[in-house]
Motif scaffolding. Sequence first.
Motif, PDB file in Angstrom:
ATOM      1  N   ALA A   1      56.886  69.874  79.130  1.00 45.25           N
ATOM      2  CA  ALA A   1      57.474  70.963  79.905  1.00 45.25           C
ATOM      3  C   ALA A   1      56.508  72.139  80.061  1.00 45.25           C
ATOM      4  O   ALA A   1      56.457  72.781  81.104  1.00 45.25           O
ATOM      5  CB  ALA A   1      58.766  71.430  79.251  1.00 45.25           C
ATOM      6  N   ARG A   2      55.730  72.422  79.014  1.00 39.72           N
ATOM      7  CA  ARG A   2      54.790  73.548  79.063  1.00 39.72           C
ATOM      8  C   ARG A   2      53.378  73.115  78.681  1.00 39.72           C
ATOM      9  O   ARG A   2      52.600  73.923  78.181  1.00 39.72           O
ATOM     10  CB  ARG A   2      55.267  74.643  78.123  1.00 39.72           C
ATOM     11  N   ALA A   3      53.062  71.850  78.913  1.00 39.69           N
ATOM     12  CA  ALA A   3      51.751  71.329  78.522  1.00 39.69           C
ATOM     13  C   ALA A   3      51.085  70.624  79.701  1.00 39.69           C
ATOM     14  O   ALA A   3      51.703  69.783  80.357  1.00 39.69           O
ATOM     15  CB  ALA A   3      51.893  70.373  77.355  1.00 39.69           C
ATOM     16  N   THR A   4      49.846  70.977  79.936  1.00 36.87           N
ATOM     17  CA  THR A   4      49.048  70.413  81.019  1.00 36.87           C
ATOM     18  C   THR A   4      47.758  69.869  80.435  1.00 36.87           C
ATOM     19  O   THR A   4      47.194  70.454  79.519  1.00 36.87           O
ATOM     20  CB  THR A   4      48.726  71.511  82.053  1.00 36.87           C
ATOM     21  N   ALA A   5      47.292  68.755  80.981  1.00 39.90           N
ATOM     22  CA  ALA A   5      46.045  68.161  80.499  1.00 39.90           C
ATOM     23  C   ALA A   5      45.323  67.499  81.672  1.00 39.90           C
ATOM     24  O   ALA A   5      45.880  67.342  82.757  1.00 39.90           O
ATOM     25  CB  ALA A   5      46.327  67.138  79.407  1.00 39.90           C
ATOM     26  N   TRP A   6      44.074  67.149  81.431  1.00 41.62           N
ATOM     27  CA  TRP A   6      43.256  66.459  82.424  1.00 41.62           C
ATOM     28  C   TRP A   6      42.777  65.139  81.833  1.00 41.62           C
ATOM     29  O   TRP A   6      42.437  65.059  80.653  1.00 41.62           O
ATOM     30  CB  TRP A   6      42.045  67.318  82.812  1.00 41.62           C
ATOM     31  N   ARG A   7      42.729  64.113  82.667  1.00 37.26           N
ATOM     32  CA  ARG A   7      42.240  62.806  82.210  1.00 37.26           C
ATOM     33  C   ARG A   7      40.744  62.919  81.895  1.00 37.26           C
ATOM     34  O   ARG A   7      39.988  63.537  82.647  1.00 37.26           O
ATOM     35  CB  ARG A   7      42.440  61.747  83.288  1.00 37.26           C
ATOM     36  N   VAL A   8      40.337  62.324  80.796  1.00 36.58           N
ATOM     37  CA  VAL A   8      38.918  62.340  80.407  1.00 36.58           C
ATOM     38  C   VAL A   8      38.067  61.743  81.517  1.00 36.58           C
ATOM     39  O   VAL A   8      36.981  62.247  81.819  1.00 36.58           O
ATOM     40  CB  VAL A   8      38.704  61.584  79.072  1.00 36.58           C
ATOM     41  N   GLU A   9      38.562  60.709  82.154  1.00 32.45           N
ATOM     42  CA  GLU A   9      37.807  60.067  83.229  1.00 32.45           C
ATOM     43  C   GLU A   9      37.527  61.042  84.369  1.00 32.45           C
ATOM     44  O   GLU A   9      36.440  61.036  84.950  1.00 32.45           O
ATOM     45  CB  GLU A   9      38.569  58.843  83.767  1.00 32.45           C
ATOM     46  N   ASP A  10      38.506  61.905  84.686  1.00 28.39           N
ATOM     47  CA  ASP A  10      38.313  62.892  85.752  1.00 28.39           C
ATOM     48  C   ASP A  10      37.282  63.946  85.350  1.00 28.39           C
ATOM     49  O   ASP A  10      36.487  64.394  86.179  1.00 28.39           O
ATOM     50  CB  ASP A  10      39.641  63.572  86.096  1.00 28.39           C
ATOM     51  N   ILE A  11      37.279  64.340  84.082  1.00 25.77           N
ATOM     52  CA  ILE A  11      36.306  65.330  83.607  1.00 25.77           C
ATOM     53  C   ILE A  11      34.907  64.717  83.588  1.00 25.77           C
ATOM     54  O   ILE A  11      33.932  65.362  83.965  1.00 25.77           O
ATOM     55  CB  ILE A  11      36.713  65.877  82.220  1.00 25.77           C
TER      56      ILE A  11
END
Length: 72
Positions: A53-63
Amino acid sequence: MHELPKVGYLRLPQIIGDPTRDPPIAPIIPVGKSTWWQGVREGRYPKPIKIGARATAWRVEDIRALIERLGR
Protein backbone atom coordinates in the motif's frame (compact mmCIF):
# COMPACT_ATOMS: atom_id res chain seq x y z
CA MET A 1 30.21 -0.92 -9.13
CA HIS A 2 27.61 -2.07 -6.66
CA GLU A 3 26.92 -5.74 -6.28
CA LEU A 4 23.32 -6.05 -7.43
CA PRO A 5 21.30 -9.21 -6.90
CA LYS A 6 20.55 -11.23 -10.03
CA VAL A 7 16.79 -10.86 -9.57
CA GLY A 8 14.50 -9.05 -7.19
CA TYR A 9 13.57 -5.51 -6.32
CA LEU A 10 15.35 -2.37 -5.12
CA ARG A 11 13.82 0.37 -3.01
CA LEU A 12 14.59 4.02 -3.78
CA PRO A 13 17.28 4.50 -1.07
CA GLN A 14 19.15 1.53 -2.54
CA ILE A 15 19.15 3.23 -5.95
CA ILE A 16 19.85 6.89 -5.13
CA GLY A 17 21.61 6.28 -1.81
CA ASP A 18 20.93 7.50 1.71
CA PRO A 19 23.81 9.07 3.66
CA THR A 20 21.68 9.36 6.82
CA ARG A 21 21.34 5.59 7.30
CA ASP A 22 23.65 3.67 9.61
CA PRO A 23 25.67 2.48 7.76
CA PRO A 24 25.19 4.97 4.90
CA ILE A 25 23.91 3.60 1.59
CA ALA A 26 26.05 4.59 -1.40
CA PRO A 27 24.12 5.58 -4.54
CA ILE A 28 23.96 3.43 -7.65
CA ILE A 29 22.49 6.36 -9.60
CA PRO A 30 23.70 9.58 -7.91
CA VAL A 31 20.66 11.84 -8.29
CA GLY A 32 18.30 13.41 -5.78
CA LYS A 33 14.85 12.11 -4.95
CA SER A 34 13.04 14.88 -6.87
CA THR A 35 15.26 14.37 -9.91
CA TRP A 36 14.63 10.62 -9.79
CA TRP A 37 10.84 11.02 -9.67
CA GLN A 38 10.92 13.63 -12.44
CA GLY A 39 12.94 11.19 -14.55
CA VAL A 40 10.37 8.46 -13.89
CA ARG A 41 7.55 10.79 -15.00
CA GLU A 42 9.49 11.77 -18.14
CA GLY A 43 10.40 8.18 -19.01
CA ARG A 44 14.17 8.56 -18.46
CA TYR A 45 14.10 6.15 -15.50
CA PRO A 46 12.11 2.91 -15.16
CA LYS A 47 8.57 2.83 -13.85
CA PRO A 48 8.20 1.51 -10.30
CA ILE A 49 6.17 -1.45 -9.12
CA LYS A 50 3.87 -1.17 -6.11
CA ILE A 51 4.80 -3.91 -3.64
CA GLY A 52 2.44 -2.74 -0.91
CA ALA A 53 0.00 0.00 0.00
CA ARG A 54 2.86 2.41 0.80
CA ALA A 55 5.82 0.60 -0.74
CA THR A 56 7.34 1.09 -4.18
CA ALA A 57 10.27 -0.76 -5.73
CA TRP A 58 12.07 -1.19 -9.04
CA ARG A 59 13.01 -4.47 -10.70
CA VAL A 60 16.76 -5.13 -10.57
CA GLU A 61 16.66 -5.97 -14.26
CA ASP A 62 15.28 -2.50 -15.05
CA ILE A 63 18.01 -0.81 -12.98
CA ARG A 64 20.69 -2.91 -14.72
CA ALA A 65 19.31 -1.81 -18.10
CA LEU A 66 19.35 1.82 -16.94
CA ILE A 67 22.99 1.50 -15.86
CA GLU A 68 23.89 0.03 -19.26
CA ARG A 69 22.00 2.81 -21.04
CA LEU A 70 23.80 5.47 -19.02
CA GLY A 71 27.11 3.89 -20.01
CA ARG A 72 28.43 2.95 -16.60
